[in-house]
Each structure stands twice: as C-alpha cells, then as structure tokens.
Design a protein around this motif. Structure first.
Motif: not given
Length: 216
Positions: A128-151
């Motif tokens: 796997t090869a993921l750009d550091p900026d991509v990883v940082s943004q995905l992690l930041a988004t996952s921390r702020h994402r509401s658990p209800l978004e999966a519903l």
C-alpha cells in the motif's frame, strides 16, 4: 513489472513513462481517458495501473471509477491513483475494499522520483502507498464524523422514534411497516453504532444516547 499508465495530460504521461522506464520497469500501455484505459488493461493485464483520478470527458471521477472497476474485474491487478489534491470521498471509496495492492498519491509526489518509483513497486508487489496528506485528512475526518452518518434515512428515523421512547410495535405503526422490518432496522442500527450484545449494557438505551449526543 508490467505497467499501464492512464493520464490525460500528455506531458505528465510521457514524464511518467520516462521515469519508470529509466528505473527499469516496463510500460506496456497508455491511455488518455478512462474508457481507453479499461480496454488497454483488459488487453494487457498488467501488474499495476497508474491512474489519474480526473479524466475526460467530465474530468470529475472517471479515473477513480475505472480504478475501482479494475479492482472488481481483476483483483490481481494493483492500482495506484494520482490526484492533484486530497479528494477524501475518492480515497475512501478506493480503500473501502481490500487495501492489498492499492495506492493514492498526490501528483506533487511524482517530483520525488525515488519515492514515486518505490511507491509503484510497493503497490505492484501487493503493498500500500498512501500520501501522508491523504492519511492526515482521513484521520481528521474520522475523528469528527458523527456515528449516525452510517445510518440510512429510514434507520435514522427509527432511531429518532426510539429516542421518543416508542416500542418496536409503535414504531411499526408510525412508519406503516411490519414489526419484522422494524426489528431488522433496529438490528442494523446496533451493528452500525458498534453496540454488540452485552449482559451489562442495554443497547437500546445506548443507541438513543448516541443519537442525542450527535443531535444538533
């Protein structure tokens, strides 16, 4: 390693070819749009495809769709997508399945020849090869994402009625559905909110608490 390059910019495409050939790799095909890319991939069955996310005719997500389709049709073919900037939805969709032989890099990284060639080889070998900026943004988004978004909208509606204190029978009557349909929705809610069966916890109460915490 046998490589197909799908990139609509002629200058960048020729630059990628030169980089990879000079590094001792074999470019067996190129394409300037997603439709052509799929035809070349099918004909050549390369080890890896290097694919631009945005390609003709609309320059939106044709390349990403082709990359996902490639992984569906030929799971053994690795895919490394290139993007001008971090596009979270595309990165998430690409990584939703298996992360074996997949990569997402920003085009700026191509300027570092050694890192780019290493990324191509790593992904081609099943890594796997993921750009550091991509990883940082995905992690930041996952921390702020509401658990209800999966519903789904219907599951959210069921949870709202649960928060009002209604039983499954009352919810079924309110939504004009069967009791079994409500039970299925409730089960899905528990699963998506990561609420496994436990003797010490009341999942219905915990689900309602999640709903109230996430409510604006």
């Amino acid at each position: 390693m046998r490589i197909v390059i799908a990139e609509d910019s002629v200058l960048l495409r020729e630059g990628l070819i030169r980089l990879l050939v000079d590094a001792g790799e074999e470019v067996v095909g190129t394409a300037g749009d997603a439709e052509e890319a799929m035809a070349v991939i099918e004909a050549e069955r390369p080890d890896i495809v290097v694919m631009d996310v945005r390609m003709p005719p609309t320059h939106t997500d044709e390349g990403l769709r082709a990359a996902i389709r490639t992984r569906e049709l030929w799971p053994d073919i690795a895919v490394l997508v290139l993007s001008q900037w971090v596009e979270e939805r595309y990165a998430t969709e690409l990584l939703a399945g298996s992360t074996t032989g997949v990569g997402y890099l920003l085009k700026d990284r191509v300027a570092d020849v050694r890192d780019f060639v290493d990324a191509v080889r790593r992904v081609g070998a099943g890594g796997t090869a993921l750009d550091p900026d991509v990883v940082s943004q995905l992690l930041a988004t996952s921390r702020h994402r509401s658990p209800l978004e999966a519903l789904t909208p219907r599951e959210t509606e069921v949870l709202r009625l649960m928060a009002e204190g209604r039983s499954n029978r009352a919810i079924a009557e309110a939504l004009v559905v069967s009791d079994g349909a409500v039970e299925k929705h409730v089960s899905n809610i528990f699963m998506k909110l990561d609420l496994p069966i436990a003797d010490t916890d009341h999942r219905r109460v915990l689900a309602v608490l999640r709903y109230l915490e996430a409510a604006p």
